[in-house]
Design a protein around this motif. Structure first.
Motif, PDB file in Angstrom:
ATOM      1  N   ILE A   1       0.992  -0.947   0.173  1.00 52.07           N
ATOM      2  CA  ILE A   1       0.265   0.349  -0.088  1.00 52.07           C
ATOM      3  C   ILE A   1       1.007   1.405  -0.153  1.00 52.07           C
ATOM      4  N   LEU A   2       1.340   1.331   0.991  1.00 54.97           N
ATOM      5  CA  LEU A   2       2.561   2.535   1.126  1.00 54.97           C
ATOM      6  C   LEU A   2       3.343   2.565   1.706  1.00 54.97           C
ATOM      7  N   PRO A   3       4.256   2.199   2.409  1.00 55.82           N
ATOM      8  CA  PRO A   3       6.164   2.130   2.628  1.00 55.82           C
ATOM      9  C   PRO A   3       5.852   0.450   2.797  1.00 55.82           C
ATOM     10  N   PRO A   4       7.245   0.473   2.388  1.00 53.47           N
ATOM     11  CA  PRO A   4       7.714  -1.316   1.836  1.00 53.47           C
ATOM     12  C   PRO A   4       8.315  -1.833   3.244  1.00 53.47           C
ATOM     13  N   VAL A   5       7.555  -2.654   3.184  1.00 50.97           N
ATOM     14  CA  VAL A   5       7.990  -4.198   4.404  1.00 50.97           C
ATOM     15  C   VAL A   5       9.474  -3.795   5.597  1.00 50.97           C
ATOM     16  N   ALA A   6       9.961  -4.112   6.271  1.00 52.61           N
ATOM     17  CA  ALA A   6      10.534  -4.519   7.467  1.00 52.61           C
ATOM     18  C   ALA A   6      12.203  -4.410   6.383  1.00 52.61           C
ATOM     19  N   ASN A   7      12.998  -3.584   5.618  1.00 57.91           N
ATOM     20  CA  ASN A   7      14.480  -4.175   5.565  1.00 57.91           C
ATOM     21  C   ASN A   7      13.849  -4.234   4.038  1.00 57.91           C
ATOM     22  N   GLY A   8      13.094  -3.618   3.176  1.00 54.71           N
ATOM     23  CA  GLY A   8      12.684  -3.699   1.745  1.00 54.71           C
ATOM     24  C   GLY A   8      12.653  -2.352   1.731  1.00 54.71           C
ATOM     25  N   SER A   9      12.151  -2.394   0.134  1.00 54.94           N
ATOM     26  CA  SER A   9      12.437  -0.955  -0.628  1.00 54.94           C
ATOM     27  C   SER A   9      10.905  -1.039  -1.344  1.00 54.94           C
ATOM     28  N   ARG A  10      10.444   0.469  -2.179  1.00 55.05           N
ATOM     29  CA  ARG A  10       9.498  -0.195  -2.882  1.00 55.05           C
ATOM     30  C   ARG A  10      10.459   1.092  -3.757  1.00 55.05           C
ATOM     31  N   PHE A  11       9.475   0.827  -5.037  1.00 54.92           N
ATOM     32  CA  PHE A  11       9.553   1.876  -6.667  1.00 54.92           C
ATOM     33  C   PHE A  11       8.424   2.014  -7.321  1.00 54.92           C
ATOM     34  N   ALA A  12       8.127   3.492  -7.261  1.00 48.48           N
ATOM     35  CA  ALA A  12       7.201   3.908  -8.114  1.00 48.48           C
ATOM     36  C   ALA A  12       7.221   4.549  -8.211  1.00 48.48           C
ATOM     37  N   ILE A  13       6.511   5.126  -9.727  1.00 47.73           N
ATOM     38  CA  ILE A  13       5.468   6.372 -10.089  1.00 47.73           C
ATOM     39  C   ILE A  13       4.663   6.942  -9.661  1.00 47.73           C
ATOM     40  N   ILE A  14       4.724   8.194  -9.221  1.00 52.41           N
ATOM     41  CA  ILE A  14       2.955   8.724  -9.071  1.00 52.41           C
ATOM     42  C   ILE A  14       2.262   9.877 -10.309  1.00 52.41           C
ATOM     43  N   ASP A  15       1.897   9.776 -10.682  1.00 49.77           N
ATOM     44  CA  ASP A  15       1.212  10.975 -11.197  1.00 49.77           C
ATOM     45  C   ASP A  15       0.217  11.899 -10.217  1.00 49.77           C
ATOM     46  N   PHE A  16       0.565  12.985 -10.390  1.00 50.38           N
ATOM     47  CA  PHE A  16      -0.491  14.266  -9.769  1.00 50.38           C
ATOM     48  C   PHE A  16      -0.959  14.991 -10.505  1.00 50.38           C
ATOM     49  N   LEU A  17      -2.654  14.804 -10.735  1.00 51.04           N
ATOM     50  CA  LEU A  17      -3.732  15.969 -11.680  1.00 51.04           C
ATOM     51  C   LEU A  17      -3.155  17.363 -11.129  1.00 51.04           C
ATOM     52  N   PRO A  18      -4.405  18.058 -11.474  1.00 46.33           N
ATOM     53  CA  PRO A  18      -3.730  19.113 -10.741  1.00 46.33           C
ATOM     54  C   PRO A  18      -4.962  19.285  -9.669  1.00 46.33           C
TER      55      PRO A  18
END
Length: 186
Positions: free
Chosen positions: A89-106
């Protein structure tokens, strides 16, 4: 970076608004490399990522990859699991990482949050404001943010979409306010 998902829709992307209520944003091509026969480097996955979410009005999140341990597993072989398809959903698991692209519309929804992570955010296109407890930082394409577990939200007050690439790396627990909880590996 993205609000807890309340609408688990996924679909295609390109610019503006669709009749079904899902915003269109520019397509993303993701290439994941690895090792094939005789440990020769090659592209194992090449195409549009499938893990696209619409967590709040005016926000589109595309998870590209997750890791679940440090050092990250990078075993050779062509049968690699698409770790971008895992539901984080948002943060990675303990000792993990997450790579995402987020688009924010006006006029996107404002989601103030904090995670116990070290985040590297790169503004790829457009302009966006980073709101914190008592300040606002205006950012544009080419700007980078090193977010160190602080309370923040992303707000697009402009007239064009803004796109940010974000890498979240699990960090130490700060015990400041209420952080979005880490997911549990299943």
């Amino acid at each position: 970076i993205d609000a807890p998902a309340h609408n688990e829709l996924s679909g295609t992307q390109t610019g503006g608004s669709m009749a079904d209520g899902k915003p269109n944003v520019a397509p993303i091509r993701r290439v994941v490399t690895g090792h094939g026969a005789n440990n020769v480097a090659k592209a194992l996955i090449d195409g549009a990522p499938a893990n696209i979410k619409y967590p709040a009005p005016g926000i589109v999140t595309t998870t590209l990859w997750n890791s679940f341990e440090t050092p990250a597993a990078i075993d050779p072989g062509e049968g690699v699991e698409d770790l971008g398809d895992r539901e984080i959903i948002l943060p990675p698991v303990a000792n993990g990482s997450r790579f995402a692209i987020i688009d924010f519309l006006p006029g996107n929804a404002n989601f103030m949050h904090r995670t116990d992570t070290l985040d590297y955010a790169i503004v790829m296109s457009g302009e966006i404001e980073m709101h914190m407890d008592q300040s606002v930082v205006k950012l544009k394409a080419g700007d980078v943010v090193v977010q160190r577990g602080t309370n923040h939200s992303w707000v697009n007050t402009g007239s064009e979409p803004a796109r940010i690439a974000v890498i979240l790396i699990d960090g130490q627990t700060l015990n400041i306010g209420k952080a979005v909880p880490r997911p549990v590996v299943k």
